[in-house]
Enzyme design. Structure first.
Site, short mmCIF file in Angstrom:
data_model
loop_
_atom_site.label_atom_id
_atom_site.label_comp_id
_atom_site.label_asym_id
_atom_site.label_seq_id
_atom_site.Cartn_x
_atom_site.Cartn_y
_atom_site.Cartn_z
N CYS A 1 -3.51 -3.31 -8.20
CA CYS A 1 -4.07 -4.04 -7.06
C CYS A 1 -4.44 -3.13 -5.90
O CYS A 1 -5.15 -3.54 -4.99
CB CYS A 1 -3.10 -5.13 -6.62
SG CYS A 1 -1.43 -4.54 -6.49
N GLU B 1 1.79 -11.66 -3.69
CA GLU B 1 1.04 -10.39 -3.75
C GLU B 1 -0.08 -10.62 -4.74
O GLU B 1 0.14 -10.71 -5.94
CB GLU B 1 1.99 -9.27 -4.18
CG GLU B 1 1.49 -7.90 -3.75
CD GLU B 1 0.52 -7.29 -4.73
OE1 GLU B 1 -0.60 -7.83 -4.87
OE2 GLU B 1 0.87 -6.28 -5.34
N PRO C 1 8.21 -12.92 -16.97
CA PRO C 1 7.18 -11.89 -17.17
C PRO C 1 5.88 -12.55 -17.60
O PRO C 1 5.87 -13.73 -17.99
CB PRO C 1 7.75 -11.05 -18.31
CG PRO C 1 8.66 -11.96 -19.07
CD PRO C 1 9.16 -13.00 -18.10
N GLU D 1 -12.43 -8.65 -7.59
CA GLU D 1 -11.54 -7.66 -8.21
C GLU D 1 -11.88 -7.52 -9.69
O GLU D 1 -11.83 -8.50 -10.44
CB GLU D 1 -10.09 -8.12 -8.03
CG GLU D 1 -9.08 -7.08 -8.45
CD GLU D 1 -7.65 -7.52 -8.15
OE1 GLU D 1 -7.32 -8.70 -8.31
OE2 GLU D 1 -6.85 -6.65 -7.75
N1 LIG Z 1 0.59 0.92 -7.67
C1 LIG Z 1 1.41 -0.25 -7.78
C2 LIG Z 1 0.62 -1.43 -7.32
C3 LIG Z 1 1.33 -2.68 -7.60
C4 LIG Z 1 0.37 -3.79 -7.87
O1 LIG Z 1 -0.53 -3.71 -8.70
#
Ligand SMILES: NCCCC=O
Length: 483
Positions: free
Chosen positions: A290, A256, A179, A386
């Protein structure tokens, strides 16, 4: 009377352990700014131990029939549901999130996503076996990849942990999960829950391991020789470092890495509805998402009306303490993030205008007001980078081509939305928008069956869905002579 901070521990080979060298970091409640726990700052010995446990468990977990893995995941989903209130309390203390929204918006999808992957475990697809050469039969075996090193972010600590471990375990991999150093608490509780279920079912102790720590811990995990795959949700910089480290021994990488979602509002859209829903999609979780609706592009003919509507909703949107049921969002995750978000506003160019917000709320914790910024140019920092905070920018466009050029004109490519009543236009835009997701007249819903993942600097690999599941598998061709 002062209370001692709670001591969080790693979960390695079925037991809770401190870091081998005893190092710890402080864990802060961002709603109050106070230290409430400590977590291990894991080093090489801890990562070695976790990887060894995951490697030892792998052959046994891999060789289970899929129905056994499904059963384990279904039990894990049930156990999470049964202990939801504990998880909500821990997550809210560690992130400052509103308790009510964690209960309604996070636990149900998490449980559903685990159940989805439990089902997926028994539904792996491959092309048809057959005779593609005379006298020879070919079949495809789909296999787990091996040990997975997984690094989760701080914005949705529990749910992003689920997105990582559920497909990996369903496919027969074993896991070492780290985490974020600011939000380890709910992952440690998940380890207790998951470890409990796996133990009761008699599965090997090292199937699921949690190692707390910082960026260096993550680097040790990715560079470690044991894992066959590294998956991370985080910043572009972190993703590039992971890809670079993983390239040294050609580990598979799943990335991601955030977004800068454009929200394209045409003149025929229902402006009031759009403003309402875009504000929720932009400010939910303090914009630390994100896919947040962060970058509105609105047709010039309705720009002013839309801004008026959005500013009204923004100024009525509340941020505040986790137990306040009227708030949409809590604090920014940490002091550094508050500095980051404030920095974007402080550095705005003279041509930009802060229509509402643009300031910290209170002097305790890391709360930031819902903010709308207008008057921007395409190459302004706040349009290109961002922010990961409750800030929505609004630009205008003259026609569809300019809308597409501005929407696509950033390095990110994760999510986008288009708002119009014209079906053909919506479909043209969904083809032209260069993002992993295009919503039409909505923004932000996710569902277990559909893929989540981006292009360009948002990374590669999909979370959720059968595509995400397949990312945690490898395929092998087996050919047999019929003679
Ligand atoms: N709404 C969930 C998006 C995951 C990444 O931030």
């Amino acid at each position: 009377m002062t209370t001692e901070p709670r001591r969080l521990r790693n979960y390695i080979d079925g037991e809770f352990r401190d870091a081998a060298d005893g190092r710890t970091t402080e864990v802060i409640n961002p709603a109050t700014g106070t230290v409430y726990a400590t977590a291990p700052l894991s080093g090489k010995d801890d990562v070695d131990a976790a990887m060894a446990a995951a490697a030892a468990a792998f052959p046994v977990w891999r060789d289970l029939v899929p129905g056994e893995r499904q059963k384990a995941l279904l039990r894990i989903a049930d156990a999470i549901e049964a202990r939801a209130e504990e998880l909500i309390a821990v997550e809210s203390e560690n992130t400052g999130k509103p308790l009510a929204l964690t209960r309604s918006e996070e636990i149900p999808p998490m449980v559903d996503q685990i159940r989805f992957f439990a089902g997926a475990a028994r539904m792996l697809e491959g092309r048809s076996a057959g005779e593609y050469m005379e006298g020879l039969t070919s079949i495809v075996r789909r296999e787990p990849v091996g040990v997975c090193a997984q690094v989760a972010p701080w914005n949705y600590p529990m749910m992003m942990a689920v997105w990582k471990f559920a497909p990996a375990l369903a496919a027969g991999n074993t896991v070492v999960l780290k985490p974020s150093d600011t939000t380890p608490a709910s992952t440690v509780l998940l380890a207790e829950i998951i470890g409990g279920v796996l133990g009761e079912l008699g599965h090997p102790r090292g199937v699921f391991n949690v190692v707390c720590g910082d960026r260096d811990t993550g680097r040790l995990m990715v560079e470690h020789p044991v894992p066959a795959m590294a998956s991370i949700t985080g910043s572009v910089r972190a993703g590039m470092q992971v890809a670079e480290s993983a390239s040294k021994d050609l580990k598979r990488v799943h990335l991601e890495l955030g977004g800068k979602a454009p929200v394209v509002v045409f003149e025929d859209a229902d402006l009031a509805k759009a403003a309402e829903e875009i504000a929720v999609a932009g400010y939910f979780n303090a914009g630390q998402d994100c896919t947040a609706a962060t970058r509105v592009l609105v047709h010039e003919s309705v720009h002013d009306d839309f801004v008026t509507a959005l500013v009204k909703v923004a100024s009525e949107t509340k941020t505040g303490a986790p137990d306040d049921e009227d708030v949409l969002y809590g604090p920014l995750n940490n002091a550094h993030q508050l500095e980051q978000v404030s920095g974007f506003i402080e550095r705005l160019p003279a041509h930009a205008r802060v229509e509402t917000g643009g300031r910290r709320v209170g002097d305790q914790g890391y709360f930031y007001a819902p903010t709308v910024v207008t008057g921007l140019k395409q190459d302004d920092e706040i349009v290109q980078r961002e922010v990961f905070g409750p800030v929505i920018t609004v630009q205008s466009f003259t026609d569809e081509d300019q809308a597409v050029a501005r929407a696509n004109g950033v390095e990110y490519a994760l999510a986008s939305s288009v708002w119009t009543k014209d079906h053909a236009r919506a479909m043209r835009m969904s083809k032209k928008l260069d993002f992993g997701c295009v919503w039409i007249n909505t923004h932000i819903p996710l569902v277990a069956e559909m893929p989540h993942g981006g292009f360009k600097k948002s990374g590669y690999g999909k979370d959720l869905s059968a595509y995400g599941f397949e990312d945690y598998t490898r395929i092998k061709h087996v050919m047999t002579s019929l003679g």
